[in-house]
Design a protein around this motif. Structure first.
Motif, mmCIF file in Angstrom:
data_model
loop_
_atom_site.group_PDB
_atom_site.id
_atom_site.type_symbol
_atom_site.label_atom_id
_atom_site.label_comp_id
_atom_site.label_asym_id
_atom_site.label_seq_id
_atom_site.Cartn_x
_atom_site.Cartn_y
_atom_site.Cartn_z
ATOM 1 N N MET A 52 84.356 54.080 25.919
ATOM 2 C CA MET A 52 83.265 54.250 27.249
ATOM 3 C C MET A 52 82.754 53.056 27.223
ATOM 4 N N PHE A 53 82.049 52.913 25.376
ATOM 5 C CA PHE A 53 81.045 52.666 25.451
ATOM 6 C C PHE A 53 80.530 50.712 25.487
ATOM 7 N N ASN A 54 82.322 50.138 25.229
ATOM 8 C CA ASN A 54 82.386 48.886 25.133
ATOM 9 C C ASN A 54 82.009 48.556 26.454
ATOM 10 N N GLN A 55 83.244 49.134 27.698
ATOM 11 C CA GLN A 55 83.214 49.159 29.199
ATOM 12 C C GLN A 55 81.723 48.692 29.589
ATOM 13 N N ILE A 56 81.128 49.258 29.007
ATOM 14 C CA ILE A 56 79.614 49.705 29.579
ATOM 15 C C ILE A 56 78.539 48.535 28.798
ATOM 16 N N ILE A 57 79.400 47.992 27.772
ATOM 17 C CA ILE A 57 78.731 46.936 27.140
ATOM 18 C C ILE A 57 79.211 45.461 28.232
ATOM 19 N N MET A 58 80.615 46.144 28.564
ATOM 20 C CA MET A 58 81.294 44.939 29.529
ATOM 21 C C MET A 58 80.307 44.404 30.574
ATOM 22 N N LYS A 59 80.484 45.614 31.378
ATOM 23 C CA LYS A 59 79.131 45.236 32.612
ATOM 24 C C LYS A 59 78.319 44.926 32.420
ATOM 25 N N VAL A 60 77.440 44.871 31.777
ATOM 26 C CA VAL A 60 76.545 44.642 31.043
ATOM 27 C C VAL A 60 76.655 43.178 30.772
ATOM 28 N N GLN A 61 77.118 42.746 30.257
ATOM 29 C CA GLN A 61 77.586 41.162 29.802
ATOM 30 C C GLN A 61 78.197 40.660 31.498
ATOM 31 N N GLU A 62 78.729 41.173 31.823
ATOM 32 C CA GLU A 62 79.142 40.864 33.400
ATOM 33 C C GLU A 62 78.006 40.423 34.326
ATOM 34 N N PHE A 63 77.188 41.848 34.245
ATOM 35 C CA PHE A 63 75.535 41.535 35.486
ATOM 36 C C PHE A 63 74.983 40.642 35.054
ATOM 37 N N PHE A 64 74.877 40.076 33.967
ATOM 38 C CA PHE A 64 73.841 39.737 33.526
ATOM 39 C C PHE A 64 74.451 37.943 33.193
ATOM 40 N N ALA A 65 75.688 37.592 32.472
ATOM 41 C CA ALA A 65 76.165 36.249 33.250
ATOM 42 C C ALA A 65 76.349 35.681 34.566
ATOM 43 N N ASP A 66 76.612 36.656 35.773
ATOM 44 C CA ASP A 66 76.099 36.306 37.096
ATOM 45 C C ASP A 66 74.840 36.370 37.657
ATOM 46 N N PHE A 67 73.793 36.752 36.719
ATOM 47 C CA PHE A 67 72.984 36.763 37.504
ATOM 48 C C PHE A 67 71.864 35.627 38.109
ATOM 49 N N GLY A 68 72.373 34.468 36.965
ATOM 50 C CA GLY A 68 71.705 32.726 37.522
ATOM 51 C C GLY A 68 72.265 32.457 38.740
ATOM 52 N N HIS A 69 73.307 32.842 38.619
ATOM 53 C CA HIS A 69 74.320 32.002 40.008
ATOM 54 C C HIS A 69 73.810 32.829 41.190
ATOM 55 N N ARG A 70 74.326 34.198 41.428
ATOM 56 C CA ARG A 70 73.654 34.862 42.575
ATOM 57 C C ARG A 70 71.874 34.857 42.380
ATOM 58 N N PHE A 71 71.164 34.340 41.618
ATOM 59 C CA PHE A 71 69.818 34.122 41.665
ATOM 60 C C PHE A 71 69.692 32.908 42.444
ATOM 61 N N TYR A 72 70.288 31.954 41.677
ATOM 62 C CA TYR A 72 71.038 30.234 42.331
ATOM 63 C C TYR A 72 71.125 30.851 44.182
ATOM 64 N N ILE A 73 71.648 31.656 44.191
ATOM 65 C CA ILE A 73 72.197 31.823 45.536
ATOM 66 C C ILE A 73 70.791 32.068 46.322
ATOM 67 N N ASN A 74 70.410 33.686 46.062
ATOM 68 C CA ASN A 74 69.705 33.780 46.748
ATOM 69 C C ASN A 74 68.382 33.140 46.894
ATOM 70 N N PHE A 75 67.962 32.418 45.994
ATOM 71 C CA PHE A 75 66.524 31.966 46.413
ATOM 72 C C PHE A 75 66.404 30.218 46.076
ATOM 73 N N ILE A 76 67.217 29.864 45.264
ATOM 74 C CA ILE A 76 67.074 28.829 44.956
ATOM 75 C C ILE A 76 67.774 27.605 46.208
ATOM 76 N N LYS A 77 68.639 28.215 46.019
ATOM 77 C CA LYS A 77 70.103 27.401 47.440
ATOM 78 C C LYS A 77 69.003 27.361 48.787
ATOM 79 N N GLU A 78 68.923 25.988 48.831
ATOM 80 C CA GLU A 78 68.112 25.925 50.615
ATOM 81 C C GLU A 78 66.149 26.230 50.529
ATOM 82 N N ASP A 79 65.995 26.405 49.486
ATOM 83 C CA ASP A 79 64.591 26.874 49.593
ATOM 84 C C ASP A 79 65.044 28.172 49.793
#
Length: 241
Positions: free
Chosen positions: A1-28
């Motif tokens: 259970m703890f390992n699954q939580i860690i994996m979810k957190v890692q996935e969230f932060f791994a995807d964070f940069g891409h989502r930030f770019y799509i929402n705020f940087i792309k097309e200004d």
């Protein structure tokens, strides 16, 4: 259970940069937030000015009637204004002013929003200030008159400074409420801060980042405003001593 939580957190932060770019940087897309923030601040500032002026006028008329029995007709008009404005929700008033009152007129939407929110705020400011005026003992008014002041001079130099100091926290809270109420400006297709976040959401199909960004910006504005209100309160208290 703890390992699954860690994996979810890692996935969230791994995807964070891409989502930030799509929402705020792309097309200004970040400009939707900054442009909307400027509109929100402009509407709030001008509405506060209208609300303060209306509130003071109505409060003076009503408190004068309560203390002296004069200005009966104007007091009646003020009571009608307070009843009508404090009844319907502010968003309904905004729609009525835009689609009914100015429906056949080519008018700037910011002007409509300022009028709607200013008139609405004035009703609440009036009752706040009136409560502050009525909280001052009648002896203060009599003392001013005994010094040769007119009624209005007594109100200006003796009653109102004390009343404003007493109701300052309530006034600060009303202005914070007004700042947040402007978030319904999007109902008349006005691109304020909230609408800017919603536009980003509609482009990226990602609700989390733009809406959280809007919430954080509102939170920061409220915190800054509360800081200045508390600072002003301390100054008034020190001046009183």
């Amino acid at each position: 259970m703890f390992n699954q939580i860690i994996m979810k957190v890692q996935e969230f932060f791994a995807d964070f940069g891409h989502r930030f770019y799509i929402n705020f940087i792309k097309e200004d897309r970040w400009k939707y937030l900054t442009d909307g923030l400027l509109v929100t601040l402009l509407i709030t500032f001008l509405s506060v000015l209208i609300g303060i002026v209306l509130g003071f006028v109505v409060a003076l008329i009503r408190s004068t009637h309560d203390r002296t029995g004069k200005l009966t007709f104007f007091n009646f008009l003020c009571n009608v204004y307070l009843t009508v404005i404090r009844g319907p929700p502010v968003v309904v008033q905004l729609l009525i002013i835009y689609f009914v009152i100015f429906g056949s007129v080519d008018i700037n939407k910011i002007v409509v929003a300022v009028i709607a929110f200013g008139i609405n705020s004035g009703a609440y400011v009036a009752e706040i200030i009136r409560s502050g005026i009525m909280s001052i003992p009648d002896g203060q008014l009599e003392a001013g008159r005994s010094l040769g002041f007119t009624y209005m001079q007594t109100m200006r130099y003796i009653i109102l400074p004390q009343a404003v100091r007493n109701v300052l926290p309530a006034l600060g809270n009303e202005f914070i409420v007004l700042l947040k109420e402007t978030s319904v400006s999007g109902y008349i297709a006005l691109q304020d801060l909230t609408k800017g976040g919603d536009i980003i959401r509609s482009r990226t199909y990602d609700a989390f980042m733009p809406l959280i960004a809007v919430a954080v910006i509102y939170l920061l504005m409220v915190m800054i405003f509360e800081y200045f209100v508390k600072k002003l309160e301390r100054r008034l208290q020190n001046a009183r001593r």
